[in-house]
Motif scaffolding. Structure first.
Motif, PDB file in Angstrom:
ATOM      1  N   VAL A 208     -18.845 -53.060 -31.537  1.00  0.00           N
ATOM      2  CA  VAL A 208     -19.511 -52.891 -30.243  1.00  0.00           C
ATOM      3  C   VAL A 208     -20.436 -54.060 -29.946  1.00  0.00           C
ATOM      4  CG1 VAL A 208     -21.202 -51.478 -29.000  1.00  0.00           C
ATOM      5  CG2 VAL A 208     -19.344 -50.377 -30.251  1.00  0.00           C
ATOM      6  N   ALA A 209     -21.177 -54.503 -30.963  1.00  0.00           N
ATOM      7  CA  ALA A 209     -22.083 -55.628 -30.769  1.00  0.00           C
ATOM      8  C   ALA A 209     -21.318 -56.928 -30.551  1.00  0.00           C
ATOM      9  CB  ALA A 209     -23.011 -55.756 -31.972  1.00  0.00           C
ATOM     10  N   ARG A 210     -20.226 -57.106 -31.305  1.00  0.00           N
ATOM     11  CA  ARG A 210     -19.452 -58.347 -31.199  1.00  0.00           C
ATOM     12  C   ARG A 210     -18.857 -58.509 -29.822  1.00  0.00           C
ATOM     13  NH1 ARG A 210     -17.156 -62.140 -30.075  1.00  0.00           N
ATOM     14  NH2 ARG A 210     -15.800 -63.528 -31.309  1.00  0.00           N
ATOM     15  N   TRP A 211     -18.344 -57.423 -29.269  1.00  0.00           N
ATOM     16  CA  TRP A 211     -17.709 -57.489 -27.956  1.00  0.00           C
ATOM     17  C   TRP A 211     -18.653 -57.112 -26.821  1.00  0.00           C
ATOM     18  CZ3 TRP A 211     -13.202 -59.888 -27.587  1.00  0.00           C
ATOM     19  CH2 TRP A 211     -12.415 -60.004 -28.739  1.00  0.00           C
ATOM     20  N   ARG A 212     -19.920 -56.883 -27.172  1.00  0.00           N
ATOM     21  CA  ARG A 212     -20.951 -56.564 -26.173  1.00  0.00           C
ATOM     22  C   ARG A 212     -20.519 -55.424 -25.261  1.00  0.00           C
ATOM     23  NH1 ARG A 212     -22.890 -62.712 -24.400  1.00  0.00           N
ATOM     24  NH2 ARG A 212     -23.487 -63.379 -26.521  1.00  0.00           N
ATOM     25  N   ILE A 213     -20.097 -54.345 -25.895  1.00  0.00           N
ATOM     26  CA  ILE A 213     -19.624 -53.172 -25.157  1.00  0.00           C
ATOM     27  C   ILE A 213     -20.819 -52.269 -24.874  1.00  0.00           C
ATOM     28  CG2 ILE A 213     -18.064 -51.191 -25.177  1.00  0.00           C
ATOM     29  CD1 ILE A 213     -16.425 -52.678 -27.299  1.00  0.00           C
ATOM     30  N   GLY A 214     -21.034 -51.950 -23.606  1.00  0.00           N
ATOM     31  CA  GLY A 214     -22.118 -51.045 -23.231  1.00  0.00           C
ATOM     32  C   GLY A 214     -23.478 -51.705 -23.294  1.00  0.00           C
ATOM     33  N   ALA A 215     -24.516 -50.906 -23.006  1.00  0.00           N
ATOM     34  CA  ALA A 215     -25.888 -51.394 -23.037  1.00  0.00           C
ATOM     35  C   ALA A 215     -26.370 -51.501 -24.474  1.00  0.00           C
ATOM     36  CB  ALA A 215     -26.798 -50.450 -22.239  1.00  0.00           C
ATOM     37  N   ARG A 216     -27.423 -52.279 -24.658  1.00  0.00           N
ATOM     38  CA  ARG A 216     -27.980 -52.438 -25.996  1.00  0.00           C
ATOM     39  C   ARG A 216     -28.524 -51.106 -26.492  1.00  0.00           C
ATOM     40  NH1 ARG A 216     -31.943 -57.485 -26.342  1.00  0.00           N
ATOM     41  NH2 ARG A 216     -31.843 -56.795 -28.526  1.00  0.00           N
ATOM     42  N   PRO A 217     -28.359 -50.801 -27.785  1.00  0.00           N
ATOM     43  CA  PRO A 217     -28.797 -49.504 -28.300  1.00  0.00           C
ATOM     44  C   PRO A 217     -30.304 -49.366 -28.322  1.00  0.00           C
ATOM     45  CG  PRO A 217     -28.094 -50.926 -30.092  1.00  0.00           C
ATOM     46  CD  PRO A 217     -27.733 -51.633 -28.818  1.00  0.00           C
ATOM     47  N   ILE A 218     -30.765 -48.086 -28.336  1.00  0.00           N
ATOM     48  CA  ILE A 218     -32.177 -47.785 -28.452  1.00  0.00           C
ATOM     49  C   ILE A 218     -32.598 -48.001 -29.900  1.00  0.00           C
ATOM     50  CG2 ILE A 218     -33.925 -45.967 -28.204  1.00  0.00           C
ATOM     51  CD1 ILE A 218     -32.141 -44.696 -26.116  1.00  0.00           C
ATOM     52  N   THR A 219     -33.727 -48.632 -30.097  1.00  0.00           N
ATOM     53  CA  THR A 219     -34.212 -48.850 -31.449  1.00  0.00           C
ATOM     54  C   THR A 219     -34.747 -47.558 -32.041  1.00  0.00           C
ATOM     55  OG1 THR A 219     -36.450 -49.403 -30.722  1.00  0.00           O
ATOM     56  CG2 THR A 219     -34.860 -51.211 -30.828  1.00  0.00           C
ATOM     57  N   ARG A 220     -34.903 -47.541 -33.357  1.00  0.00           N
ATOM     58  CA  ARG A 220     -35.410 -46.342 -34.038  1.00  0.00           C
ATOM     59  C   ARG A 220     -36.803 -45.987 -33.540  1.00  0.00           C
ATOM     60  NH1 ARG A 220     -34.114 -43.623 -38.706  1.00  0.00           N
ATOM     61  NH2 ARG A 220     -32.435 -45.099 -39.056  1.00  0.00           N
ATOM     62  N   ALA A 221     -37.654 -46.998 -33.329  1.00  0.00           N
ATOM     63  CA  ALA A 221     -39.012 -46.727 -32.863  1.00  0.00           C
ATOM     64  C   ALA A 221     -39.004 -46.091 -31.486  1.00  0.00           C
ATOM     65  CB  ALA A 221     -39.822 -48.022 -32.845  1.00  0.00           C
ATOM     66  N   GLN A 222     -38.110 -46.587 -30.599  1.00  0.00           N
ATOM     67  CA  GLN A 222     -38.022 -46.013 -29.265  1.00  0.00           C
ATOM     68  C   GLN A 222     -37.523 -44.582 -29.317  1.00  0.00           C
ATOM     69  OE1 GLN A 222     -35.409 -49.041 -27.655  1.00  0.00           O
ATOM     70  NE2 GLN A 222     -37.033 -49.830 -26.339  1.00  0.00           N
ATOM     71  N   THR A 223     -36.563 -44.306 -30.208  1.00  0.00           N
ATOM     72  CA  THR A 223     -36.011 -42.959 -30.320  1.00  0.00           C
ATOM     73  C   THR A 223     -37.059 -41.981 -30.818  1.00  0.00           C
ATOM     74  OG1 THR A 223     -33.846 -43.901 -30.815  1.00  0.00           O
ATOM     75  CG2 THR A 223     -34.179 -41.591 -31.352  1.00  0.00           C
ATOM     76  N   GLN A 224     -37.852 -42.397 -31.826  1.00  0.00           N
ATOM     77  CA  GLN A 224     -38.859 -41.511 -32.383  1.00  0.00           C
ATOM     78  C   GLN A 224     -39.980 -41.249 -31.397  1.00  0.00           C
ATOM     79  OE1 GLN A 224     -39.891 -43.634 -35.959  1.00  0.00           O
ATOM     80  NE2 GLN A 224     -38.289 -42.633 -37.169  1.00  0.00           N
ATOM     81  N   ALA A 225     -40.160 -42.162 -30.433  1.00  0.00           N
ATOM     82  CA  ALA A 225     -41.231 -41.990 -29.458  1.00  0.00           C
ATOM     83  C   ALA A 225     -40.863 -41.022 -28.356  1.00  0.00           C
ATOM     84  CB  ALA A 225     -41.600 -43.346 -28.842  1.00  0.00           C
ATOM     85  N   GLN A 226     -39.570 -40.685 -28.228  1.00  0.00           N
ATOM     86  CA  GLN A 226     -39.143 -39.786 -27.170  1.00  0.00           C
ATOM     87  C   GLN A 226     -39.433 -38.352 -27.550  1.00  0.00           C
ATOM     88  OE1 GLN A 226     -35.016 -40.473 -26.549  1.00  0.00           O
ATOM     89  NE2 GLN A 226     -35.277 -42.507 -25.690  1.00  0.00           N
ATOM     90  N   PRO A 227     -40.019 -37.543 -26.644  1.00  0.00           N
ATOM     91  CA  PRO A 227     -40.270 -36.137 -26.952  1.00  0.00           C
ATOM     92  C   PRO A 227     -38.997 -35.337 -26.928  1.00  0.00           C
ATOM     93  CG  PRO A 227     -40.843 -36.595 -24.679  1.00  0.00           C
ATOM     94  CD  PRO A 227     -40.486 -37.930 -25.310  1.00  0.00           C
ATOM     95  N   GLU A 228     -38.892 -34.349 -27.799  1.00  0.00           N
ATOM     96  CA  GLU A 228     -37.726 -33.471 -27.836  1.00  0.00           C
ATOM     97  C   GLU A 228     -37.920 -32.373 -26.818  1.00  0.00           C
ATOM     98  OE1 GLU A 228     -35.046 -30.853 -30.940  1.00  0.00           O
ATOM     99  OE2 GLU A 228     -36.808 -31.950 -31.621  1.00  0.00           O
ATOM    100  N   THR A 229     -36.963 -32.256 -25.888  1.00  0.00           N
ATOM    101  CA  THR A 229     -37.093 -31.291 -24.803  1.00  0.00           C
ATOM    102  C   THR A 229     -35.988 -30.271 -24.811  1.00  0.00           C
ATOM    103  OG1 THR A 229     -35.881 -32.761 -23.321  1.00  0.00           O
ATOM    104  CG2 THR A 229     -38.281 -32.957 -23.322  1.00  0.00           C
ATOM    105  N   GLY A 230     -35.273 -30.164 -25.915  1.00  0.00           N
ATOM    106  CA  GLY A 230     -34.158 -29.215 -25.986  1.00  0.00           C
ATOM    107  C   GLY A 230     -34.643 -27.798 -25.812  1.00  0.00           C
ATOM    108  N   SER A 231     -33.865 -26.961 -25.151  1.00  0.00           N
ATOM    109  CA  SER A 231     -34.233 -25.577 -24.912  1.00  0.00           C
ATOM    110  C   SER A 231     -33.947 -24.751 -26.141  1.00  0.00           C
ATOM    111  CB  SER A 231     -33.453 -25.028 -23.712  1.00  0.00           C
ATOM    112  OG  SER A 231     -32.084 -25.133 -23.952  1.00  0.00           O
TER     113      SER A 231
END
Length: 244
Positions: A208-231
């Motif tokens: 995916v990175a080699r062929w630049r498929i899709g948007a750049r992934p979210i980093t681990r720090a960004q993921t951990q900063a997101q609040p969990e809103t699952g019901s």
């Protein structure tokens, strides 16, 4: 309102590529450019004549132009796209791995005599539908303006409709099995304290990175900063998943 070209260009890469290949495969068949037997999954041809392309090409044929073909293509355009833009946003490698894992699972299942199938495209689409139904379990779905139900039950409702209209339930059922296996191993088992034993391989991330498929992934720090809103509840979805 956007034009068809703008809508097509706005689609995420994996769903767009798979849907396009399915459409082109059927179009080429309708124009008589090939016979479906040339791309079908025939185990004897794979193992004894080394026609290994059949392990891949059978996933792109959803049948001839028909209402059923249109429904399957719309399922990719709706449920695959919603998955790729929602829970798998900026996680193109994870979405691609889900498709690969589903295809491999279906190939194994198709080797069982009672589940033998020459084309597994419909099953792969149903896998997408099943995973979507688990990610958005409380979404309200209206079927043909007659029945309204939660998305959690949609795969089973679509299977029942195929039976009513005279289609074989085997492809749909295989897709549900593959989808549940993936969801159990990547979500339900880890949530119960286990490990994700089928996390996305490094080589998929590299492709995916080699062929630049899709948007750049979210980093681990960004993921951990997101609040969990699952019901909460029996049919709970997830706000995000870290597939590492």
């Amino acid at each position: 309102m956007s034009s068809p070209a703008e809508f097509y260009n706005s689609l995420p890469p994996i769903s767009k590529t798979y849907g396009t290949l399915c459409f082109l495969a059927t179009t080429a068949y309708q124009f008589g450019l090939y016979h479906p037997a040339h791309i079908a999954l025939i185990h004897e041809a794979v193992f004894y004549r080394f026609q290994v392309w059949r392990l891949i090409t059978n996933f792109f044929f959803l049948g001839k132009f028909s209402i059923n073909f249109g429904i399957r293509l719309l399922m990719i355009a709706r449920y695959g796209v919603q998955l790729e833009k929602g829970p798998y946003d900026r996680r193109t490698a994870d979405f691609l791995w889900m498709m690969i894992f589903g295809a491999l699972t279906l190939l194994v299942l198709s080797a069982i005599p009672i589940f033998e199938s020459s084309f597994l495209g419909i099953s792969l689409v149903f896998m997408l539908l099943y995973v979507w139904s688990r990610e958005f379990p409380n979404s309200q779905i209206n079927i043909y303006g007659l029945v309204q139900l939660k998305a959690f039950y949609l795969p089973w409702a679509m299977l029942a409709l195929d039976v009513i209209f005279g289609s074989s339930p085997i492809p749909d059922f295989l897709g549900i099995v593959a989808g549940h296996l993936y969801y159990f191993l990547t979500v339900l088992h880890p949530l119960s304290g286990g490990k994700n034993i089928i996390k996305t391989p490094v080589w998929v991330h590299k492709v995916v990175a080699r062929w630049r498929i899709g948007a750049r992934p979210i980093t681990r720090a960004q993921t951990q900063a997101q609040p969990e809103t699952g019901s909460s509840g029996a049919f709970r979805g997830r706000s995000y998943r870290l597939n590492g």
